[in-house]
Write a protein that holds these residues in place. Sequence first.
Motif, mmCIF file in Angstrom:
data_model
loop_
_atom_site.group_PDB
_atom_site.id
_atom_site.type_symbol
_atom_site.label_atom_id
_atom_site.label_comp_id
_atom_site.label_asym_id
_atom_site.label_seq_id
_atom_site.Cartn_x
_atom_site.Cartn_y
_atom_site.Cartn_z
ATOM 1 N N TYR A 1 31.359 45.666 41.732
ATOM 2 C CA TYR A 1 32.753 46.085 41.810
ATOM 3 C C TYR A 1 33.531 45.268 40.788
ATOM 4 C CZ TYR A 1 33.690 41.771 44.366
ATOM 5 O OH TYR A 1 33.811 40.456 44.715
ATOM 6 N N TYR A 2 34.768 45.651 40.510
ATOM 7 C CA TYR A 2 35.588 44.896 39.578
ATOM 8 C C TYR A 2 36.854 44.435 40.275
ATOM 9 C CZ TYR A 2 38.447 49.101 39.057
ATOM 10 O OH TYR A 2 39.268 50.174 39.300
ATOM 11 N N GLU A 3 37.393 43.318 39.791
ATOM 12 C CA GLU A 3 38.642 42.776 40.308
ATOM 13 C C GLU A 3 39.435 42.194 39.154
ATOM 14 O OE1 GLU A 3 38.287 39.929 43.427
ATOM 15 O OE2 GLU A 3 38.027 41.477 44.933
ATOM 16 N N PRO A 4 40.754 42.117 39.315
ATOM 17 C CA PRO A 4 41.560 41.476 38.276
ATOM 18 C C PRO A 4 41.106 40.034 38.056
ATOM 19 C CG PRO A 4 42.963 42.629 39.832
ATOM 20 C CD PRO A 4 41.571 42.653 40.398
ATOM 21 N N TYR A 5 41.128 39.623 36.795
ATOM 22 C CA TYR A 5 40.740 38.267 36.410
ATOM 23 C C TYR A 5 41.651 37.865 35.257
ATOM 24 C CZ TYR A 5 37.782 34.383 34.926
ATOM 25 O OH TYR A 5 37.308 33.145 34.581
ATOM 26 N N GLY A 6 42.690 37.142 35.545
ATOM 27 C CA GLY A 6 43.669 36.818 34.511
ATOM 28 C C GLY A 6 44.357 38.090 34.052
ATOM 29 N N ARG A 7 44.285 38.361 32.770
ATOM 30 C CA ARG A 7 44.871 39.594 32.222
ATOM 31 C C ARG A 7 43.867 40.737 32.130
ATOM 32 N NH1 ARG A 7 48.824 37.800 27.301
ATOM 33 N NH2 ARG A 7 50.088 36.349 28.519
ATOM 34 N N GLY A 8 42.654 40.486 32.567
ATOM 35 C CA GLY A 8 41.615 41.498 32.464
ATOM 36 C C GLY A 8 40.978 41.778 33.809
ATOM 37 N N PHE A 9 39.755 42.295 33.757
ATOM 38 C CA PHE A 9 38.994 42.647 34.951
ATOM 39 C C PHE A 9 37.580 42.120 34.796
ATOM 40 C CE2 PHE A 9 42.308 45.702 34.386
ATOM 41 C CZ PHE A 9 42.869 45.770 35.654
ATOM 42 N N ARG A 10 37.073 41.513 35.842
ATOM 43 C CA ARG A 10 35.732 40.959 35.828
ATOM 44 C C ARG A 10 34.862 41.732 36.820
ATOM 45 N NH1 ARG A 10 34.275 34.696 35.223
ATOM 46 N NH2 ARG A 10 32.288 35.162 34.237
ATOM 47 N N ILE A 11 33.584 41.875 36.485
ATOM 48 C CA ILE A 11 32.657 42.601 37.337
ATOM 49 C C ILE A 11 31.844 41.605 38.162
ATOM 50 C CG2 ILE A 11 30.674 44.161 37.375
ATOM 51 C CD1 ILE A 11 31.816 45.479 34.892
ATOM 52 N N TYR A 12 31.764 41.890 39.456
ATOM 53 C CA TYR A 12 31.043 41.052 40.407
ATOM 54 C C TYR A 12 29.957 41.872 41.087
ATOM 55 C CZ TYR A 12 35.116 37.984 40.048
ATOM 56 O OH TYR A 12 36.109 37.174 39.586
ATOM 57 N N ARG A 13 28.940 41.160 41.598
ATOM 58 C CA ARG A 13 27.885 41.796 42.391
ATOM 59 C C ARG A 13 27.880 41.156 43.775
ATOM 60 N NH1 ARG A 13 23.273 42.454 39.230
ATOM 61 N NH2 ARG A 13 23.801 44.649 39.129
ATOM 62 N N CYS A 14 27.889 42.007 44.797
ATOM 63 C CA CYS A 14 27.848 41.543 46.182
ATOM 64 C C CYS A 14 26.458 40.978 46.478
ATOM 65 C CB CYS A 14 28.185 42.693 47.126
ATOM 66 S SG CYS A 14 28.055 42.250 48.867
ATOM 67 N N GLU A 15 26.417 39.750 46.957
ATOM 68 C CA GLU A 15 25.148 39.121 47.315
ATOM 69 C C GLU A 15 24.846 39.300 48.800
ATOM 70 O OE1 GLU A 15 23.244 37.985 44.968
ATOM 71 O OE2 GLU A 15 24.730 38.089 43.388
ATOM 72 N N GLU A 16 25.842 39.061 49.655
ATOM 73 C CA GLU A 16 25.676 39.203 51.100
ATOM 74 C C GLU A 16 26.954 39.761 51.693
ATOM 75 O OE1 GLU A 16 23.783 35.979 53.364
ATOM 76 O OE2 GLU A 16 23.643 34.939 51.447
ATOM 77 N N ASN A 17 26.813 40.562 52.735
ATOM 78 C CA ASN A 17 27.965 41.108 53.431
ATOM 79 C C ASN A 17 27.904 40.642 54.878
ATOM 80 O OD1 ASN A 17 29.935 42.667 54.690
ATOM 81 N ND2 ASN A 17 29.610 44.377 53.308
ATOM 82 N N PHE A 18 28.995 40.023 55.321
ATOM 83 C CA PHE A 18 29.058 39.481 56.673
ATOM 84 C C PHE A 18 29.971 40.308 57.571
ATOM 85 C CE2 PHE A 18 28.375 35.908 53.739
ATOM 86 C CZ PHE A 18 27.124 35.503 54.175
ATOM 87 N N GLY A 19 30.167 41.568 57.243
ATOM 88 C CA GLY A 19 31.037 42.427 58.041
ATOM 89 C C GLY A 19 32.473 42.380 57.525
ATOM 90 N N TYR B 1 39.489 44.420 29.432
ATOM 91 C CA TYR B 1 40.949 44.416 29.386
ATOM 92 C C TYR B 1 41.524 45.800 29.642
ATOM 93 C CZ TYR B 1 40.430 39.689 27.898
ATOM 94 O OH TYR B 1 40.102 38.359 27.876
ATOM 95 N N ASN B 2 40.682 46.704 30.083
ATOM 96 C CA ASN B 2 41.094 48.053 30.422
ATOM 97 C C ASN B 2 40.452 48.396 31.763
ATOM 98 O OD1 ASN B 2 40.908 50.939 30.704
ATOM 99 N ND2 ASN B 2 41.463 51.109 28.542
ATOM 100 N N ARG B 3 41.275 48.742 32.750
ATOM 101 C CA ARG B 3 40.770 49.030 34.093
ATOM 102 C C ARG B 3 39.759 50.171 34.087
ATOM 103 N NH1 ARG B 3 42.771 48.193 39.374
ATOM 104 N NH2 ARG B 3 44.665 47.309 38.503
ATOM 105 N N GLU B 4 40.017 51.219 33.312
ATOM 106 C CA GLU B 4 39.118 52.373 33.283
ATOM 107 C C GLU B 4 37.756 52.008 32.707
ATOM 108 O OE1 GLU B 4 39.495 55.365 34.707
ATOM 109 O OE2 GLU B 4 41.327 54.492 35.525
ATOM 110 N N GLU B 5 37.721 51.131 31.703
ATOM 111 C CA GLU B 5 36.440 50.698 31.146
ATOM 112 C C GLU B 5 35.653 49.890 32.175
ATOM 113 O OE1 GLU B 5 37.014 48.619 27.488
ATOM 114 O OE2 GLU B 5 37.979 50.337 26.530
ATOM 115 N N ALA B 6 36.334 49.021 32.914
ATOM 116 C CA ALA B 6 35.669 48.236 33.955
ATOM 117 C C ALA B 6 35.130 49.150 35.048
ATOM 118 C CB ALA B 6 36.637 47.214 34.544
ATOM 119 N N LYS B 7 35.923 50.124 35.443
ATOM 120 C CA LYS B 7 35.499 51.070 36.469
ATOM 121 C C LYS B 7 34.290 51.878 36.011
ATOM 122 C CE LYS B 7 37.250 54.884 39.258
ATOM 123 N NZ LYS B 7 38.432 55.698 39.574
ATOM 124 N N LYS B 8 34.319 52.329 34.756
ATOM 125 C CA LYS B 8 33.207 53.104 34.207
ATOM 126 C C LYS B 8 31.922 52.273 34.198
ATOM 127 C CE LYS B 8 31.790 55.647 30.110
ATOM 128 N NZ LYS B 8 32.129 56.042 28.758
#
Length: 87
Positions: free
Chosen positions: A14-32, A47-54
């Motif tokens: 998934y992606y989240e805002p990171y400063g002025r851009g967006f960073r991609i993260y990977r879920c390692e564990e889900n605790f509910g 630096y473009n939300r649509e590129e991060a989403k794609k």
Amino acid sequence: MGNIKRNIRPGQCYYEPYGRGFRIYRCEENFGEYFYATPLPDEPIYYNREEAKKRVYELNGWPTRPTARGNEKFQALIHHESSPDSP
């Protein structure tokens, strides 16, 4: 990283805002209610939300579908209907 995203599964990105851009993260564990995720070190900061989403869709193997906003025929139709010369 803790967050309230209940529908994310381990291994999904998934992606989240990171400063002025967006960073991609990977879920390692889900605790509910919360989950643990790490940033992908090989991915740049987008630096473009649509590129991060794609990119997230590509990483997760999800199909992307064209949006009305990106459809050239749709844009031409809107432009034609909104022009003052149209009948």
